[in-house]
Write a protein that holds these residues in place. Structure first.
Motif, PDB file in Angstrom:
ATOM      1  N   SER A  24       1.097  -1.758   0.398  1.00 25.28           N
ATOM      2  CA  SER A  24      -0.291   0.026   0.019  1.00 25.28           C
ATOM      3  C   SER A  24       0.319   0.949  -0.254  1.00 25.28           C
ATOM      4  O   SER A  24      -0.046   2.166   0.331  1.00 25.28           O
ATOM      5  CB  SER A  24      -0.707   0.143   1.947  1.00 25.28           C
ATOM      6  N   GLY A  25       2.194   1.125  -0.078  1.00 27.88           N
ATOM      7  CA  GLY A  25       3.121   2.400  -0.340  1.00 27.88           C
ATOM      8  C   GLY A  25       3.682   2.915   1.222  1.00 27.88           C
ATOM      9  O   GLY A  25       4.198   4.040   1.283  1.00 27.88           O
ATOM     10  N   LYS A  26       3.489   1.967   2.311  1.00 25.75           N
ATOM     11  CA  LYS A  26       3.999   2.179   3.563  1.00 25.75           C
ATOM     12  C   LYS A  26       5.137   3.602   3.838  1.00 25.75           C
ATOM     13  O   LYS A  26       5.523   4.064   4.406  1.00 25.75           O
ATOM     14  CB  LYS A  26       3.630   0.771   4.224  1.00 25.75           C
ATOM     15  N   SER A  27       6.356   1.974   2.932  1.00 19.25           N
ATOM     16  CA  SER A  27       7.436   2.298   3.294  1.00 19.25           C
ATOM     17  C   SER A  27       8.132   3.368   2.509  1.00 19.25           C
ATOM     18  O   SER A  27       8.950   4.102   2.302  1.00 19.25           O
ATOM     19  CB  SER A  27       8.540   0.720   2.477  1.00 19.25           C
ATOM     20  N   GLY A  28       7.650   3.929   1.667  1.00 15.88           N
ATOM     21  CA  GLY A  28       7.757   5.265   0.044  1.00 15.88           C
ATOM     22  C   GLY A  28       6.816   6.254   1.128  1.00 15.88           C
ATOM     23  O   GLY A  28       7.774   7.181   1.014  1.00 15.88           O
ATOM     24  N   GLU A 146      -5.309   3.240   0.445  1.00 15.83           N
ATOM     25  CA  GLU A 146      -5.049   2.513  -1.318  1.00 15.83           C
ATOM     26  C   GLU A 146      -5.090   3.971  -1.414  1.00 15.83           C
ATOM     27  O   GLU A 146      -5.932   5.080  -1.624  1.00 15.83           O
ATOM     28  CB  GLU A 146      -5.700   1.214  -1.565  1.00 15.83           C
ATOM     29  N   LEU A 147      -4.901   3.611  -3.959  1.00 14.76           N
ATOM     30  CA  LEU A 147      -5.186   4.845  -4.587  1.00 14.76           C
ATOM     31  C   LEU A 147      -6.701   4.751  -4.418  1.00 14.76           C
ATOM     32  O   LEU A 147      -7.574   3.527  -4.478  1.00 14.76           O
ATOM     33  CB  LEU A 147      -4.417   4.302  -5.736  1.00 14.76           C
ATOM     34  N   SER A 148      -7.836   5.854  -4.883  1.00 13.56           N
ATOM     35  CA  SER A 148      -8.800   6.449  -5.359  1.00 13.56           C
ATOM     36  C   SER A 148      -8.970   5.609  -6.793  1.00 13.56           C
ATOM     37  O   SER A 148      -8.017   5.658  -7.448  1.00 13.56           O
ATOM     38  CB  SER A 148      -9.380   7.656  -5.095  1.00 13.56           C
ATOM     39  N   ALA A 149      -9.998   5.151  -7.037  1.00 12.31           N
ATOM     40  CA  ALA A 149     -10.870   4.718  -8.287  1.00 12.31           C
ATOM     41  C   ALA A 149      -9.960   5.385  -9.337  1.00 12.31           C
ATOM     42  O   ALA A 149      -9.597   5.150 -10.751  1.00 12.31           O
ATOM     43  CB  ALA A 149     -12.300   4.681  -8.846  1.00 12.31           C
ATOM     44  N   GLN A 166     -13.405  -3.608 -13.933  1.00 11.73           N
ATOM     45  CA  GLN A 166     -14.100  -4.199 -12.119  1.00 11.73           C
ATOM     46  C   GLN A 166     -12.882  -4.739 -12.010  1.00 11.73           C
ATOM     47  O   GLN A 166     -12.094  -4.055 -10.551  1.00 11.73           O
ATOM     48  CB  GLN A 166     -14.917  -3.826 -11.379  1.00 11.73           C
ATOM     49  N   GLU A 167     -11.969  -5.340 -12.168  1.00 19.02           N
ATOM     50  CA  GLU A 167     -11.334  -6.309 -11.483  1.00 19.02           C
ATOM     51  C   GLU A 167     -10.205  -5.663 -11.463  1.00 19.02           C
ATOM     52  O   GLU A 167      -9.066  -5.739 -10.800  1.00 19.02           O
ATOM     53  CB  GLU A 167     -11.424  -7.550 -12.277  1.00 19.02           C
ATOM     54  N   ILE A 168      -9.532  -5.251 -12.937  1.00 18.74           N
ATOM     55  CA  ILE A 168      -7.847  -4.315 -13.035  1.00 18.74           C
ATOM     56  C   ILE A 168      -8.468  -2.962 -12.080  1.00 18.74           C
ATOM     57  O   ILE A 168      -6.753  -3.030 -11.625  1.00 18.74           O
ATOM     58  CB  ILE A 168      -8.390  -4.465 -14.097  1.00 18.74           C
ATOM     59  N   LEU A 169      -9.755  -2.699 -12.048  1.00 15.24           N
ATOM     60  CA  LEU A 169      -9.049  -1.614 -11.571  1.00 15.24           C
ATOM     61  C   LEU A 169      -9.586  -1.490  -9.840  1.00 15.24           C
ATOM     62  O   LEU A 169      -8.773  -1.069  -8.861  1.00 15.24           O
ATOM     63  CB  LEU A 169     -10.347  -0.765 -11.004  1.00 15.24           C
ATOM     64  N   ASN A 170      -9.763  -2.557  -8.959  1.00 16.43           N
ATOM     65  CA  ASN A 170     -10.053  -3.205  -8.418  1.00 16.43           C
ATOM     66  C   ASN A 170      -8.367  -3.386  -7.594  1.00 16.43           C
ATOM     67  O   ASN A 170      -8.135  -3.110  -6.720  1.00 16.43           O
ATOM     68  CB  ASN A 170     -10.376  -3.723  -7.318  1.00 16.43           C
ATOM     69  N   ASN A 174      -3.680  -0.769  -5.380  1.00 17.93           N
ATOM     70  CA  ASN A 174      -2.433  -1.268  -4.416  1.00 17.93           C
ATOM     71  C   ASN A 174      -1.693  -0.918  -5.386  1.00 17.93           C
ATOM     72  O   ASN A 174      -1.432  -1.825  -6.190  1.00 17.93           O
ATOM     73  CB  ASN A 174      -3.114  -3.091  -3.895  1.00 17.93           C
ATOM     74  N   LEU A 175      -0.135  -0.355  -4.646  1.00 19.36           N
ATOM     75  CA  LEU A 175       0.373   0.227  -5.664  1.00 19.36           C
ATOM     76  C   LEU A 175       1.363  -1.005  -6.169  1.00 19.36           C
ATOM     77  O   LEU A 175       2.090  -0.983  -6.911  1.00 19.36           O
ATOM     78  CB  LEU A 175       1.298   1.054  -4.889  1.00 19.36           C
ATOM     79  N   LEU A 176       1.985  -2.173  -5.765  1.00 19.58           N
ATOM     80  CA  LEU A 176       2.332  -3.137  -5.499  1.00 19.58           C
ATOM     81  C   LEU A 176       1.755  -3.889  -6.818  1.00 19.58           C
ATOM     82  O   LEU A 176       2.014  -4.386  -7.431  1.00 19.58           O
ATOM     83  CB  LEU A 176       2.458  -4.121  -4.461  1.00 19.58           C
ATOM     84  N   ASN A 177       0.970  -4.241  -6.403  1.00 22.48           N
ATOM     85  CA  ASN A 177       0.130  -4.627  -7.821  1.00 22.48           C
ATOM     86  C   ASN A 177      -0.001  -4.071  -9.000  1.00 22.48           C
ATOM     87  O   ASN A 177      -0.083  -4.438 -10.534  1.00 22.48           O
ATOM     88  CB  ASN A 177      -1.989  -4.798  -7.154  1.00 22.48           C
ATOM     89  N   LEU A 178      -0.681  -2.881  -9.201  1.00 17.55           N
ATOM     90  CA  LEU A 178      -0.514  -1.566  -9.919  1.00 17.55           C
ATOM     91  C   LEU A 178       0.925  -1.860 -10.558  1.00 17.55           C
ATOM     92  O   LEU A 178       1.596  -2.192 -11.935  1.00 17.55           O
ATOM     93  CB  LEU A 178      -0.502  -0.222  -9.171  1.00 17.55           C
TER      94      LEU A 178
END
Length: 302
Positions: A24-28, A146-149, A166-170, A174-178
Motif C-alpha cells: 500500500s506504499g507504507k515504506s515509500g 489505497e489509490l482512489s479509482a 472492474q477487477e483490474i481497477l480493484n 494497491n501500489l504493488l499490484n499496480l
C-alpha cells in the motif's frame, strides 16, 4: 499521509504508527517523509528492522554506527534538546514474533518516552492488529490508504489500459499490484482479460519472469526465495551461478542491493509469494511448511 503524520506530531503526540496492507506504499511514505524532514534540517535516523541481524541487539548496533559517545537513548535525548530529531522504524512487521522484534518494540517504547523526539513506526495491518507486542503500542495511528479509482484509472492509462475492467481497477488501487500489472502487460500478446484476481496477477508475474529472463533464472529465483525464507532472512549474501543472473534480477527489479554487499527482494511480499509458489508442486501441507520455515516469515508464506 505525510501531512497527517506531521499534523499529529505538531498537535497531539510525538509517536505515530503507520499501518496498512502489503504493497500500500507504507515504506515509500516513510522514506519520503524522512527525506523531506532531512532536507529541512532535521536529524533523521531511518531504520529498516529487516536490515538487522536476528541475533543482535539493535541498540548496540545503532550505537556502534553513530558518532554518539554517550549511551544511545541519552545521546538522542540530548540531541533532541538542540535540534529536531526524527526516528523512523520501517518494516517492523518483518521481525514480529522474534527476539529482534521484541528488542525493537522495547527500543521504540523507550524512544516514545523522550518527549521531543518525533517517532514513526511502520507495520503491516495484520501484525498491527495481531502481534502481541506491536498491537500494544499506545500511539496515534495513520492508515496507509489505497489509490482512489480515479488515480488508478490515470496510472492504468499510462500503461496503455484505457478501459480497465472492474477487477483490474480493484487490483490497481494497491501500489504493488499496480507495479506488477505494469510488468505483465509489457507482453505484446497479453490481454488484461486474463487478470480476474490477485492470484492470477501474481501467476502471470511468474510467467513473465520465465518468458523474459528464461526458465533457468526463474527456477533460480524461486529456489533462492525458498532458501533465504527458510533461514528467516530479508537481506542476504548471494553467490550467483552466473553473472548474468545478477544482472537480470537487479535490472528487472526482482532483487535490490542492500547495505554490506547484501541483497534483498524488492518487496517482502514478492519474496513470500515466490517462496510459496516454489512449494506448490510438492502439494505441501501446513506441517510441512512449519518444518522448513520455522521463523516469523512463515505466516506471510502461508
Amino acid at each position: 499521509e505525510i501531512e497527517y503524520i506531521q499534523e499529529i506530531w505538531k498537535s497531539s503526540s510525538n509517536a505515530v504508527l503507520l499501518f496498512g496492507d502489503a504493497g500500500s506504499g507504507k515504506s515509500g511514505i516513510a522514506l519520503r517523509l524522512g527525506q523531506l524532514l532531512s532536507y529541512q534540517g532535521a536529524s533523521v535516523l531511518f531504520l529498516r528492522a529487516n536490515d538487522f541481524p536476528y541475533n543482535q541487539d539493535p541498540i548496540s548496533i545503532i550505537q556502534n554506527r553513530t558518532a554518539l559517545n554517550t549511551p544511545l537513548l541519552h545521546g538522542l535525548q540530548i540531541l533532541s534538546e538542540r535540534k529536531e530529531v526524527v526516528i523512523i522504524v520501517d518494516q517492523l512487521d518483518t521481525v514480529a514474533g522474534s527476539d529482534l522484534g521484541k528488542s525493537f518494540v522495547s527500543f521504540i517504547n523507550s524512544l516514545a518516552g523522550i518527549q521531543k523526539i518525533k517517532l514513526l513506526a511502520v507495520s503491516r495491518d495484520y501484525e498491527y492488529r495481531n502481534d502481541p507486542d506491536i498491537s500494544k503500542f499506545n500511539f496515534q495511528t495513520v492508515l496507509s490508504g489505497e489509490l482512489s479509482a480515479e488515480q488508478s484509472k490515470l496510472f492504468l492509462s499510462q500503461l496503455g489500459i484505457r478501459e480497465p475492467s472492474q477487477e483490474i481497477l480493484n487490483l490497481s488501487t494497491n501500489l504493488l499490484n499496480l507495479s506488477l500489472i505494469g510488468e505483465v502487460t509489457k507482453r505484446i500478446d497479453f490481454s488484461t482479460k486474463n487478470l480476474m484476481s490477485r492470484a492470477e496477477l501474481w501467476r502471470h508475474y511468474i510467467n513473465s519472469i520465465q518468458l523474459r529472463e528464461g526458465d533457468d533464472v526463474a527456477d533460480y529465483i524461486l529456489q533462492l526465495s525458498r532458501t533465504v525464507t527458510a533461514r528467516g532472512e530479508r537481506t542476504f549474501t548471494v553467490s550467483f551461478p552466473k553473472a548474468e543472473y545478477r544482472r537480470k534480477l537487479l535490472s528487472r527489479g526482482i532483487l535490490v542491493e542492500a547495505p554490506g554487499r547484501r541483497y534483498g527482494f524488492r518487496h517482502m511480499q514478492i519474496q513470500e509469494f515466490l517462496c510459496a509458489y516454489s512449494f506448490l508442486p510438492e502439494q505441501s501441507n501446513i506441517q510441512r511448511l512449519k518444518e522448513e520455515i520455522n521463523n516469523p516469515l512463515l505466516r506471510g508464506v502461508i
